[in-house]
Design an enzyme around this catalytic site. Structure first.
Site, PDB file in Angstrom:
ATOM      1  N   GLN A  64       0.799  -1.228   0.000  1.00 43.42           N
ATOM      2  CA  GLN A  64       0.000   0.000   0.000  1.00 43.42           C
ATOM      3  C   GLN A  64       0.832   1.278   0.000  1.00 43.42           C
ATOM      4  OE1 GLN A  64      -2.603  -1.710   3.304  1.00 43.42           O
ATOM      5  NE2 GLN A  64      -4.086  -0.508   2.176  1.00 43.42           N
ATOM      6  N   ARG A 121       3.690   0.070  13.117  1.00 40.43           N
ATOM      7  CA  ARG A 121       3.381  -1.234  12.546  1.00 40.43           C
ATOM      8  C   ARG A 121       3.464  -1.130  11.024  1.00 40.43           C
ATOM      9  NH1 ARG A 121      -2.112  -4.030  11.157  1.00 40.43           N
ATOM     10  NH2 ARG A 121      -1.166  -5.938  10.383  1.00 40.43           N
ATOM     11  N   HIS A 166       1.235  -9.388   4.618  1.00 39.20           N
ATOM     12  CA  HIS A 166       0.095  -8.474   4.491  1.00 39.20           C
ATOM     13  C   HIS A 166      -0.358  -8.497   3.031  1.00 39.20           C
ATOM     14  CE1 HIS A 166      -1.914  -4.854   6.587  1.00 39.20           C
ATOM     15  NE2 HIS A 166      -2.538  -5.009   5.439  1.00 39.20           N
ATOM     16  N   ASN A 210      -1.619 -10.805   8.505  1.00 41.85           N
ATOM     17  CA  ASN A 210      -2.615  -9.754   8.650  1.00 41.85           C
ATOM     18  C   ASN A 210      -3.927 -10.200   8.010  1.00 41.85           C
ATOM     19  OD1 ASN A 210      -3.441  -6.826   9.118  1.00 41.85           O
ATOM     20  ND2 ASN A 210      -3.924  -7.143   6.957  1.00 41.85           N
ATOM     21  N   GLU A 211      -4.992 -10.249   8.796  1.00 40.60           N
ATOM     22  CA  GLU A 211      -6.334 -10.526   8.285  1.00 40.60           C
ATOM     23  C   GLU A 211      -6.383 -11.690   7.296  1.00 40.60           C
ATOM     24  OE1 GLU A 211      -8.439  -7.105   6.882  1.00 40.60           O
ATOM     25  OE2 GLU A 211      -7.850  -5.842   8.565  1.00 40.60           O
ATOM     26  N   ASN A 353      -7.969  -6.243  14.144  1.00 45.31           N
ATOM     27  CA  ASN A 353      -8.284  -5.140  13.236  1.00 45.31           C
ATOM     28  C   ASN A 353      -9.791  -4.958  13.232  1.00 45.31           C
ATOM     29  OD1 ASN A 353      -5.594  -5.134  12.668  1.00 45.31           O
ATOM     30  ND2 ASN A 353      -5.795  -5.602  10.480  1.00 45.31           N
ATOM     31  N   TYR A 355     -13.175  -2.109  12.492  1.00 44.16           N
ATOM     32  CA  TYR A 355     -13.622  -0.839  11.903  1.00 44.16           C
ATOM     33  C   TYR A 355     -15.093  -0.517  12.143  1.00 44.16           C
ATOM     34  CZ  TYR A 355      -9.186  -0.735   9.392  1.00 44.16           C
ATOM     35  OH  TYR A 355      -7.838  -0.695   9.087  1.00 44.16           O
ATOM     36  N   GLU A 421      -5.296  -2.439  14.080  1.00 40.09           N
ATOM     37  CA  GLU A 421      -5.814  -1.474  13.102  1.00 40.09           C
ATOM     38  C   GLU A 421      -7.161  -0.973  13.579  1.00 40.09           C
ATOM     39  OE1 GLU A 421      -6.203  -2.647   8.972  1.00 40.09           O
ATOM     40  OE2 GLU A 421      -4.196  -3.522   8.951  1.00 40.09           O
ATOM     41  N   TRP A 465      -5.050   3.093  11.929  1.00 42.89           N
ATOM     42  CA  TRP A 465      -4.898   2.876  10.496  1.00 42.89           C
ATOM     43  C   TRP A 465      -5.483   4.069   9.767  1.00 42.89           C
ATOM     44  CZ3 TRP A 465      -2.362  -0.628   7.541  1.00 42.89           C
ATOM     45  CH2 TRP A 465      -2.565  -0.481   6.155  1.00 42.89           C
ATOM     46  N   GLU A 472      -5.624   1.793  -1.460  1.00 43.96           N
ATOM     47  CA  GLU A 472      -6.650   1.068  -0.715  1.00 43.96           C
ATOM     48  C   GLU A 472      -7.199  -0.107  -1.549  1.00 43.96           C
ATOM     49  OE1 GLU A 472      -7.385   0.794   2.292  1.00 43.96           O
ATOM     50  OE2 GLU A 472      -9.276  -0.266   2.122  1.00 43.96           O
ATOM     51  N   TRP A 473      -6.311  -1.018  -1.931  1.00 38.16           N
ATOM     52  CA  TRP A 473      -6.680  -2.271  -2.590  1.00 38.16           C
ATOM     53  C   TRP A 473      -7.622  -2.049  -3.772  1.00 38.16           C
ATOM     54  CZ3 TRP A 473      -2.876  -5.033  -0.897  1.00 38.16           C
ATOM     55  CH2 TRP A 473      -2.417  -4.842   0.401  1.00 38.16           C
TER      56      TRP A 473
END
Ligand SMILES: *[C@@H]1O[C@H](CO)[C@@H](O)[C@H](O)[C@H]1NC(C)=O
Ligand SMILES: *[C@@H]1O[C@H](CO)[C@@H](O)[C@H](O)[C@H]1NC(C)=O
Ligand SMILES: *[C@@H]1O[C@H](CO)[C@@H](O)[C@H](O)[C@H]1NC(C)=O
Length: 544
Positions: A64, A121, A166, A210-211, A353, A355, A421, A465, A472-473
């Site tokens: 990213q 991180r 990641h 990660n995730e 993580n 949100y 995150e 984050w 952003e992907w």
């Protein structure tokens, strides 16, 4: 005369006492979102500070931010292939340059320093270190980049928190089936081992994955992310099976060979919405919300933190549906007894993580279609009233973080939790006074404080984050999560602090929300001093 005076003095003190107590208790509760979240029990702002030594961090990830996608011998990752193919990412954006962090170690360290952060991180790009994914071919230039970054961080008194994976899998490994191929367990371990060996004397906080839920579901289920496979009923379970084994093996490698000399922590970072039962008075809604959390977090966390095996509800549901669908065995693979013992306990901490929040209820879906989604028997949705963000999937629900942290603390026996995150997006506009983000951080961090001080949850750290706007992907650069603004049309990629960076830095400097900040409590103190003064004066006057 003397008797009457002391009675008067007593009366005066009684008045002072009543005044003070009334003043303190008549304070209106404060709310960050008074129009939406204003339940005095649940949403009232809590003044107080975090435990001493609480870790405050901010995060990014390699693909990213780094750019330099083919520089100095770096191998291709599946995200290089995916973005270059076109048609997958908004505006066909790529991470070819991104924030150009590969060339901006000084800049990245300096914005962390300016905020007073002592943790950062970030992730290693596996193909930057191992271009073909294997240790047969080590790219020393890539090793050096991370080495320089780590040294610069330590120099600035900032501790690195490193994620090994990641999402930017070496393309060379995807050519052999990626996470569907069990041989990746050994290859990931070789990579992890190299990282412990090269960096472990300087890095004391490791996150294996990660995730991984995202890797399985978006990469191999929905197919909206690379490698773009759409097998949500079968391959997702195999991928997760191999990821859990990979995680466990890397943890053991660290535990067996490095822990004693390097003395760090190693865990995994899992992602989840909080699942709120739609109607708390309905036992079945509570069971439904719990079931989603078992499918989402428990899928990984139950083997790692409890008993080396998947949650019972997953085993039951998937076996039942697989039989209905005429599979000869459950679509959920099984761990052997030996593997269970090996996997159990392979996490020093729980990385979370988080949100947003979602409602859940039971919805029986006895469908012929084999899918992770229908395996859960769930209907879920978000409340229209919850504040929106720059991302469709993200609505602001601060109390969800507190509820979820409580669920994890309770489910996994008080394992140390690090929020790795948390943050919110805005649309792609130039905006430095990002009110939505300032409020988001204030409210979510406040809910975390409640989880610690009121609910006694074992939370050790918090990570915002993201340190800066980045790729952003699938949304490309159209959604911004940064507390620093980056202009992606400017070759310099200058990092400009948004107001939220100030908000967050203030919370970090204060280690929370010390109570002295409230105007009303200042008012109370002044009133009390005035009352005491008057009563003293009057009693002195009476004495003369
Ligand atoms: C799995 O990966 C190995 C290399 O690590 C390769 O030799 C093997 O052919 C792969 N298996 C499949 C089914 O692709
Ligand atoms: C919640 O469930 C209870 C018990 O079934 C019911 O009486 C109540 O009407 C429900 N509330 C809502 C908002 O659906
Ligand atoms: C499973 O097999 C039964 C019996 O052969 C058949 O009736 C049913 O339609 C099959 N179900 C699916 C989902 O293929």
């Amino acid at each position: 005369m003397a008797e009457a005076t002391s009675i008067k003095i007593l009366k005066c003190f009684a008045i002072v006492l009543v005044l003070t107590v009334t003043c303190a208790y008549s304070q209106e509760p404060e709310f960050v979102y008074p129009d939406v979240f204003n339940d005095p029990e649940r949403d009232a702002f809590l003044y107080g500070t975090f435990p001493e030594g609480f870790v405050w961090s901010s995060a990014t990830s390699s693909y990213q931010i780094e750019g330099a996608w083919d520089e100095d011998g770096k191998g291709k990752s599946i995200w290089d292939t995916w973005t270059h193919e076109g048609g997958h990412v908004k505006n066909d954006d790529t991470g070819d340059v991104a924030c150009d962090s590969y060339h901006k170690i000084k800049e990245d360290v300096s914005i962390l320093k300016e905020m007073g952060l002592h943790h950062y991180r970030f992730s290693f790009s596996w193909p930057r270190i191992l271009p073909d994914g294997t240790i047969n071919n080590i790219n020393e230039k890539g090793v050096e980049y991370y080495s320089n970054l780590i040294d610069a961080l330590l120099e600035a008194d900032i501790k690195p928190m490193v994620t090994l994976f990641h999402w930017d899998l070496p393309q060379a490994l995807d050519d052999f089936g990626g996470w569907t191929n069990e041989s990746i367990v050994g290859l990931f371990n070789d990579y992890a081992n190299l990282c412990f060996e090269r960096y472990g004397s300087r890095v004391k906080f490791w996150i294996t994955f990660n995730e991984p839920w995202i890797v399985s579901l978006l990469g191999y289920g929905a197919g909206t992310w690379p490698p773009g496979i759409t097998e949500p009923g079968t391959t997702v379970y195999i991928v997760t099976h191999n990821i859990i084994k990979s995680h466990a093996k890397a943890w053991h490698t660290y535990d067996d060979n490095y822990r004693e000399s390097q003395d760090g922590l190693i865990g995994i970072t899992l992602n989840s919405d909080h699942m709120e039962p739609f109607n708390m008075s309905k036992p079945d809604d509570i069971v439904a919300a719990d079931r989603v959390l078992q499918f989402q977090l428990g899928w990984f966390a139950h083997p790692i933190y409890i008993n080396g095996d998947y949650p019972q509800i997953m085993k039951e549901n998937i076996a039942y549906k697989s039989a209905m669908q005429n599979y000869s065995q459950s679509r959920l693979p099984e761990f052997t007894a030996e593997e269970k013992l090996y996997i159990k306990g392979t996490g020093d901490f729980f990385g979370l993580n988080h949100y947003t929040t979602t409602y859940a209820v039971t919805s029986l879906t006895d469908t012929d279609e084999a899918s992770y989604w229908t395996d859960q028997n769930i209907a879920s949705w978000k409340d229209e009233a919850w504040p929106k963000s720059g991302s469709d999937w993200l609505q602001v629900v601060p109390w969800g973080l507190r509820h979820l942290v409580n669920w994890i603390d309770n489910e996994y026996g008080g394992i140390p939790i690090y929020v790795t995150e948390n943050g919110v997006s805005t649309h792609d506009v130039y905006e430095l006074d990002d009110v939505i983000r300032q409020k988001y951080y204030r409210s979510y961090i406040n809910e975390l404080l409640k989880a610690i001080t009121i609910d006694n949850c074992n939370v050790k750290g918090y990570t915002a984050w993201s340190l800066m706007d980045n790729f952003e992907w699938a949304s490309g650069y159209s959604e911004r999560f940064g507390i620093h603004y980056v202009d992606f049309n400017d070759d310099e990629r200058k990092r400009i602090p948004k107001k939220s960076a100030e908000t967050y830095a203030k919370i970090v400097a204060d280690n929370g929300f010390p109570s002295s900040g409230g105007m009303r409590s200042i008012g109370c103190v002044q009133l009390t001093i005035l009352a005491v003064g008057l009563s003293l004066l009057s009693s002195v006057g009476l004495m003369v």
